[in-house]
Design a protein around this motif. Sequence first.
Motif, short mmCIF file in Angstrom:
data_model
loop_
_atom_site.label_atom_id
_atom_site.label_comp_id
_atom_site.label_asym_id
_atom_site.label_seq_id
_atom_site.Cartn_x
_atom_site.Cartn_y
_atom_site.Cartn_z
N GLU A 83 0.82 -1.22 0.00
CA GLU A 83 0.00 0.00 0.00
C GLU A 83 0.85 1.26 0.00
O GLU A 83 0.53 2.21 -0.71
N ASP A 84 1.91 1.28 0.80
CA ASP A 84 2.74 2.49 0.88
C ASP A 84 3.36 2.85 -0.47
O ASP A 84 3.40 4.01 -0.84
N GLU A 85 3.81 1.83 -1.20
CA GLU A 85 4.40 2.09 -2.52
C GLU A 85 3.35 2.64 -3.48
O GLU A 85 3.63 3.56 -4.26
N PHE A 86 2.14 2.07 -3.42
CA PHE A 86 1.08 2.57 -4.29
C PHE A 86 0.72 4.00 -3.95
O PHE A 86 0.58 4.84 -4.85
N VAL A 87 0.57 4.30 -2.67
CA VAL A 87 0.21 5.66 -2.24
C VAL A 87 1.29 6.65 -2.68
O VAL A 87 0.97 7.74 -3.16
N GLU A 88 2.54 6.26 -2.56
CA GLU A 88 3.64 7.12 -3.00
C GLU A 88 3.53 7.41 -4.50
O GLU A 88 3.65 8.55 -4.94
N GLU A 89 3.26 6.37 -5.29
CA GLU A 89 3.11 6.55 -6.74
C GLU A 89 1.89 7.41 -7.06
O GLU A 89 1.94 8.30 -7.90
N LEU A 90 0.77 7.14 -6.39
CA LEU A 90 -0.45 7.91 -6.60
C LEU A 90 -0.22 9.39 -6.32
O LEU A 90 -0.58 10.24 -7.13
N LEU A 91 0.39 9.69 -5.19
CA LEU A 91 0.62 11.09 -4.83
C LEU A 91 1.61 11.77 -5.76
O LEU A 91 1.48 12.97 -6.05
N LYS A 92 2.55 11.03 -6.28
CA LYS A 92 3.48 11.58 -7.27
C LYS A 92 2.73 11.95 -8.55
O LYS A 92 2.89 13.02 -9.10
N VAL A 93 1.89 11.02 -9.01
CA VAL A 93 1.10 11.26 -10.23
C VAL A 93 0.18 12.46 -10.03
O VAL A 93 0.12 13.37 -10.86
N VAL A 94 -0.55 12.48 -8.93
CA VAL A 94 -1.50 13.57 -8.66
C VAL A 94 -0.75 14.89 -8.49
O VAL A 94 -1.21 15.93 -8.96
N GLY A 95 0.40 14.85 -7.85
CA GLY A 95 1.20 16.06 -7.68
C GLY A 95 1.66 16.68 -8.98
O GLY A 95 1.90 17.88 -9.06
N ASN A 96 1.78 15.84 -10.01
CA ASN A 96 2.22 16.33 -11.33
C ASN A 96 1.06 16.81 -12.20
O ASN A 96 1.29 17.31 -13.30
N LEU A 97 -0.17 16.64 -11.74
CA LEU A 97 -1.33 17.09 -12.52
C LEU A 97 -1.48 18.59 -12.43
O LEU A 97 -1.13 19.20 -11.42
N LYS A 98 -2.05 19.17 -13.45
CA LYS A 98 -2.36 20.60 -13.44
C LYS A 98 -3.78 20.77 -12.93
O LYS A 98 -4.73 20.77 -13.69
N LEU A 99 -3.89 20.87 -11.62
CA LEU A 99 -5.21 21.01 -11.00
C LEU A 99 -5.49 22.45 -10.82
O LEU A 99 -5.84 23.11 -10.12
#
Length: 99
Positions: A83-99
């Motif tokens: 789970e920790d690895e997935f959450v890290e990847e998810l937050l990286k992806v979301v952090g790179n979005l232009k929200l």
Amino acid sequence: MRSVKILSVCGSGTVSSAMLSSKLSDVLEENGYDMDATEVSPGGVEVAMASSHYDLIAYTSPVEGKYNVPILNATGFLVGINEDEFVEELLKVVGNLKL
């Protein structure tokens, strides 16, 4: 900030994808993001992607085709493995979005 739009994919487009959406929402909310999710089966991905914009796809059943958004395998996350690895990847992806 607008919501992160996630297409949540499981075998039938109901139970697992709804559970996945709920877990994703909890993680994103804890990290300061809002989330809007749509649950579909793998057969509904193409129609969903053609009819709306999504920031990413999270799946527990394989997604066929190429889409211009990140696609994350969330099977382990849903069942409590890495789970920790997935959450890290998810937050990286979301952090790179232009929200």
